[in-house]
Design a protein around this motif. Sequence first.
Motif, PDB file in Angstrom:
ATOM      1  N   ARG A  90      13.867  15.458  28.947  1.00 22.38           N
ATOM      2  CA  ARG A  90      13.510  15.530  26.962  1.00 22.38           C
ATOM      3  C   ARG A  90      12.884  16.454  26.223  1.00 22.38           C
ATOM      4  NH1 ARG A  90      12.236   9.877  29.423  1.00 22.38           N
ATOM      5  NH2 ARG A  90      13.976   8.093  28.753  1.00 22.38           N
ATOM      6  N   ILE A  91      13.350  16.684  25.229  1.00 24.80           N
ATOM      7  CA  ILE A  91      12.884  17.620  23.965  1.00 24.80           C
ATOM      8  C   ILE A  91      11.805  16.566  23.049  1.00 24.80           C
ATOM      9  CG2 ILE A  91      13.378  19.153  22.484  1.00 24.80           C
ATOM     10  CD1 ILE A  91      15.799  19.943  23.966  1.00 24.80           C
ATOM     11  N   TYR A  92      10.780  17.065  23.268  1.00 23.00           N
ATOM     12  CA  TYR A  92       9.956  16.203  22.379  1.00 23.00           C
ATOM     13  C   TYR A  92       9.204  16.988  21.253  1.00 23.00           C
ATOM     14  CZ  TYR A  92       9.433  12.773  26.224  1.00 23.00           C
ATOM     15  OH  TYR A  92       9.377  12.403  27.338  1.00 23.00           O
ATOM     16  N   PRO A  93       9.999  16.910  19.366  1.00 16.80           N
ATOM     17  CA  PRO A  93       9.554  18.073  18.536  1.00 16.80           C
ATOM     18  C   PRO A  93       8.076  17.628  18.768  1.00 16.80           C
ATOM     19  CG  PRO A  93      10.649  15.910  17.494  1.00 16.80           C
ATOM     20  CD  PRO A  93      10.865  15.784  19.807  1.00 16.80           C
ATOM     21  N   GLU A  94       7.111  18.496  17.508  1.00 16.05           N
ATOM     22  CA  GLU A  94       5.990  18.189  16.970  1.00 16.05           C
ATOM     23  C   GLU A  94       5.384  17.025  16.386  1.00 16.05           C
ATOM     24  OE1 GLU A  94       4.842  22.070  15.013  1.00 16.05           O
ATOM     25  OE2 GLU A  94       5.925  23.629  17.251  1.00 16.05           O
ATOM     26  N   ASP A  95       6.555  15.891  16.050  1.00 16.23           N
ATOM     27  CA  ASP A  95       6.600  15.076  15.639  1.00 16.23           C
ATOM     28  C   ASP A  95       7.178  13.367  16.030  1.00 16.23           C
ATOM     29  OD1 ASP A  95       8.669  15.752  15.046  1.00 16.23           O
ATOM     30  OD2 ASP A  95       9.222  15.106  12.852  1.00 16.23           O
ATOM     31  N   THR A  96       6.683  13.909  17.044  1.00 12.66           N
ATOM     32  CA  THR A  96       7.867  13.107  18.140  1.00 12.66           C
ATOM     33  C   THR A  96       6.710  11.716  17.570  1.00 12.66           C
ATOM     34  OG1 THR A  96       7.677  14.236  19.855  1.00 12.66           O
ATOM     35  CG2 THR A  96       7.589  11.903  20.345  1.00 12.66           C
ATOM     36  N   ILE A  97       7.932  10.549  17.400  1.00 13.90           N
ATOM     37  CA  ILE A  97       7.401   9.068  17.162  1.00 13.90           C
ATOM     38  C   ILE A  97       8.066   8.430  18.748  1.00 13.90           C
ATOM     39  CG2 ILE A  97       7.541   7.309  16.034  1.00 13.90           C
ATOM     40  CD1 ILE A  97       6.047   9.226  15.060  1.00 13.90           C
ATOM     41  N   LEU A  98       7.385   8.001  19.466  1.00 16.71           N
ATOM     42  CA  LEU A  98       7.921   7.713  20.177  1.00 16.71           C
ATOM     43  C   LEU A  98       7.879   6.227  20.790  1.00 16.71           C
ATOM     44  CD1 LEU A  98       8.231   8.488  23.379  1.00 16.71           C
ATOM     45  CD2 LEU A  98       6.048   7.740  24.216  1.00 16.71           C
ATOM     46  N   VAL A  99       9.859   6.224  21.244  1.00 10.58           N
ATOM     47  CA  VAL A  99      10.451   4.363  20.383  1.00 10.58           C
ATOM     48  C   VAL A  99      11.315   3.970  21.913  1.00 10.58           C
ATOM     49  CG1 VAL A  99      12.680   3.736  19.115  1.00 10.58           C
ATOM     50  CG2 VAL A  99      10.949   4.957  18.010  1.00 10.58           C
ATOM     51  N   GLY A 100      10.888   2.660  21.914  1.00 13.14           N
ATOM     52  CA  GLY A 100      11.523   2.115  22.696  1.00 13.14           C
ATOM     53  C   GLY A 100      11.671   0.469  22.970  1.00 13.14           C
ATOM     54  N   ASP A 101      12.074   0.025  24.481  1.00 16.40           N
ATOM     55  CA  ASP A 101      12.517  -1.268  24.184  1.00 16.40           C
ATOM     56  C   ASP A 101      10.771  -2.106  24.662  1.00 16.40           C
ATOM     57  OD1 ASP A 101      13.402  -4.454  23.975  1.00 16.40           O
ATOM     58  OD2 ASP A 101      13.428  -4.417  26.363  1.00 16.40           O
ATOM     59  N   GLU A 102      10.334  -1.644  25.615  1.00 16.00           N
ATOM     60  CA  GLU A 102       9.072  -1.549  26.280  1.00 16.00           C
ATOM     61  C   GLU A 102       8.229  -0.009  26.452  1.00 16.00           C
ATOM     62  OE1 GLU A 102       7.537  -5.128  29.171  1.00 16.00           O
ATOM     63  OE2 GLU A 102       9.053  -3.360  30.038  1.00 16.00           O
ATOM     64  N   LEU A 103       7.524   0.723  26.047  1.00 18.65           N
ATOM     65  CA  LEU A 103       6.901   1.358  25.920  1.00 18.65           C
ATOM     66  C   LEU A 103       5.467   0.725  26.742  1.00 18.65           C
ATOM     67  CD1 LEU A 103       6.171   3.423  22.590  1.00 18.65           C
ATOM     68  CD2 LEU A 103       8.144   3.606  24.605  1.00 18.65           C
ATOM     69  N   THR A 104       5.356   2.223  28.029  1.00 14.33           N
ATOM     70  CA  THR A 104       4.464   2.303  29.545  1.00 14.33           C
ATOM     71  C   THR A 104       3.345   3.319  29.205  1.00 14.33           C
ATOM     72  OG1 THR A 104       5.804   2.712  30.478  1.00 14.33           O
ATOM     73  CG2 THR A 104       5.941   1.031  29.943  1.00 14.33           C
ATOM     74  N   ALA A 105       1.913   3.403  29.428  1.00 16.42           N
ATOM     75  CA  ALA A 105       1.174   4.460  29.600  1.00 16.42           C
ATOM     76  C   ALA A 105       1.949   5.537  30.091  1.00 16.42           C
ATOM     77  CB  ALA A 105       0.411   4.426  30.303  1.00 16.42           C
ATOM     78  N   THR A 106       2.603   5.707  31.628  1.00 21.17           N
ATOM     79  CA  THR A 106       2.895   6.614  31.132  1.00 21.17           C
ATOM     80  C   THR A 106       4.150   7.361  30.947  1.00 21.17           C
ATOM     81  OG1 THR A 106       4.718   5.282  32.918  1.00 21.17           O
ATOM     82  CG2 THR A 106       3.351   5.369  34.325  1.00 21.17           C
ATOM     83  N   MET A 107       4.735   6.793  30.007  1.00 19.14           N
ATOM     84  CA  MET A 107       5.823   7.416  29.132  1.00 19.14           C
ATOM     85  C   MET A 107       4.969   8.243  28.078  1.00 19.14           C
ATOM     86  SD  MET A 107       8.844   4.109  27.663  1.00 19.14           S
ATOM     87  CE  MET A 107       8.977   3.168  28.945  1.00 19.14           C
ATOM     88  N   LEU A 108       3.706   7.733  27.311  1.00 24.34           N
ATOM     89  CA  LEU A 108       2.944   7.553  26.737  1.00 24.34           C
ATOM     90  C   LEU A 108       2.554   9.348  27.895  1.00 24.34           C
ATOM     91  CD1 LEU A 108      -0.407   6.714  25.209  1.00 24.34           C
ATOM     92  CD2 LEU A 108      -0.353   8.831  26.041  1.00 24.34           C
ATOM     93  N   GLY A 109       2.215   9.568  28.877  1.00 21.26           N
ATOM     94  CA  GLY A 109       1.298  10.520  29.727  1.00 21.26           C
ATOM     95  C   GLY A 109       2.659  12.174  29.155  1.00 21.26           C
ATOM     96  N   GLU A 110       3.750  11.670  29.380  1.00 19.46           N
ATOM     97  CA  GLU A 110       4.578  12.326  29.090  1.00 19.46           C
ATOM     98  C   GLU A 110       4.851  13.935  28.226  1.00 19.46           C
ATOM     99  OE1 GLU A 110       6.725  13.078  31.905  1.00 19.46           O
ATOM    100  OE2 GLU A 110       7.213  11.012  33.725  1.00 19.46           O
TER     101      GLU A 110
END
Length: 758
Positions: free
Chosen positions: A321-341
């Motif tokens: 995944r490419i994370y832009p400098e203004d990333t808003i992380l969106v998902g059905d069920e976000l987790t701590a590990t997703m945040l860490g990526e």
Amino acid sequence: MLNSLRSLVQEVNSARDLQAALDIIVERVKQIMQTEVCSIYLRDSGSSSYRLMATEGLKQEAVGKVTLDANKGLVGWVVSRAEPLNLENAAQHPRYEYFPETGEERYQTFLGAPIIHHRQVLGVLVVQQVENRRFDESEEAFLVTVSAQLAGVIAHAEATGALDNMGPTTHAARFAGMSGATGVAIGTAVLVTPAENLSRVISGLSDDPAAEKHLLQNSLAAAQDDIERLAEQLNNRLTPEEQGLFDAYLAILADTTLISEVEQRIDSGDNAPYAWSQVILAHVATFDSMKDAYLSERASDLRDLGRRVLGHMQNTTAQTRIYPEDTILVGDELTATMLGEVPEGCLKGMVSAQGSANSHVAILARAMNIPTVMGAVDMPYLRLDQRRLIVDGYRGSVVSDPGEELLRQYEEVVREEQVLVKDLEAITHLPCETLDHHRVPLWVNTGLMVDVTRSLERGAEGVGLYRTEVPFLLRDRFPTEEEQRKIYREQLQAFHPHPVTMRTLDVGGDKSLPYFPIEEDNPFLGWRGIRVTLDHPEIFLAQVRAMLKASEGLDNLRIMLPMVSSIAELEAAQVLIYRAFHELLEEDFTISLPPIGVMVEVPAAVYQAREMAARVDFLSVGSNDLTQYLLAVDRNNARVAGLYESRHPAVLRALIDVVQQAHSQGTTVSICGELAGDPGSAMLLVAMGFDVLSMNAANLPRVKAVLRSITLEQAEELLLQVRDLPDAESINHCVQEALKKSGAYKLLRSSVGDKISL
């Protein structure tokens, strides 16, 4: 009709899009009610007119073209009255209006039911027929029931913009959730969806159990490496206590009971991926079924880890995944590990369709100051990737594809918040006192060690609420007395010589320990707070002993009892505290008996405030729970959250009574709910006579700025104006006007509620 309704609802829910759903409704209702016409009129986006969107019986060429103003015709009359209209001869009604495009002149009988969602009339469902007769009560009730079912479908379509393709006006879509972490973020949505699906692992057999177990162990080790890597990436952004969330993940991966269950399935012939998926899904189902909020969140942790291990088993390559400098992380069920990526510095906000403020990702978001919205269940997250989003962590809402004006307003909020932080730094170390020198101590609410630095940097003069349950929540067992002593000692030392008010263990309601489950139909009215610890004196005594030991040589401890609803509970707790104190004296600890206080957070405590104040050293109002109980509103329930109003007249009168009763006994009284951290409400609280205001550290500078810009006399005049007003809306208006007159209003005008209108 009930069976027909169930069938209709199933068909509508499985429809491919909104137009298909509308067509199903008019066709099936016409058939079930045996009428000659069924039609649906929906509100045009951004206007007060209603458009014919589907019909069975009228001319099809009229669909999408015939528009009725809200104050015209029979449909408009249904909208105006917001109730059904049942006519035997429609043409004779004074509001009747003929529309030749529809071909409805032959139909004399008319029954229309409003489609209402959150008090807004979204449309009208109409049935008509040629025969002059009045629809009976059962038919009218059925149409009203169908309209109620249809309301959710229409509301979702209106929010997602699905109606835009069916009408002339486009608009931004807004989705309601609940605040996970406050603040405003504007950025680009990055959708995260796990590639591995535990439910789609095909059953597979193996005749080499040893090889399958080897695959299992290697995959567990690889997943462990992933977690440790992610924890290391977040190391600079989290305290050791918050890093404990990742320790909890590692503990699950090392759970011998879990691994043993998988190996047993492998021994019975299953291959490793299938055995692993079935065991994880069984545990997930167990946690999902639990009514307790904290325990149900453990299901998210298990799913996340289960997918990660499965990915290593199946050698699936993680999606790049490419994370832009203004990333808003969106998902059905976000987790701590997703945040860490997400690379450091890129994550601006988060939105999760599932989850609550108790989830691990929300806890981390608050620690890292990332605006977050949880539980946006109606949000079509799969369609938001790469779209412009606004995360409003104050209101707990998300806006997709905002218009230029709305975007400009939110951008101004973000800019002014950045300026506000700098401007407020100038008063950090100045005392909080009014222009006429009335001193108001400002304390903070804490729970994690990260709060300490922020609180001291912002000029906190003490701790009004230290949530001792946090160390309990982050473990898989009760912490020992010595472990508790070390944690409490850190807090007491960090704030010394300022007072630290430690609330005894407050579990139950929306907080439960994973190793001490509390399952109840109505947990907020059940076994929680002091009720739990009095039933388990061994837990209470160990905690109080740890607090007293930690205070040795510091003497800045205050002990506060939660959820007290009777004098008997208070006296029973005091007996245990005195017992622990004398035990430690006999063990040669050099300690003093700390001040003991009670939280006023249930209505019973309001009406016994005088008696309680006579028996304790201080009272502290927990305004969040008190408001919830007084108004019978669960503020985490999206359906009724709008009714949760902390400035409700009943709440303000209860607060005034508590202060008066406490002071009549010479007892100090503080307030430690979110109300204390609201600048406008703080003026009212000071006028009421609260001795201390305790709040989240982020709110402290704003409150101080307002209180330093007014006189006590001005605050008291404001209280006189609002105390007899009949509703919260009038009170809020009055408070807002007072804020505008204060010298600090220019600093505080970036308030989202004041600037943004959706």
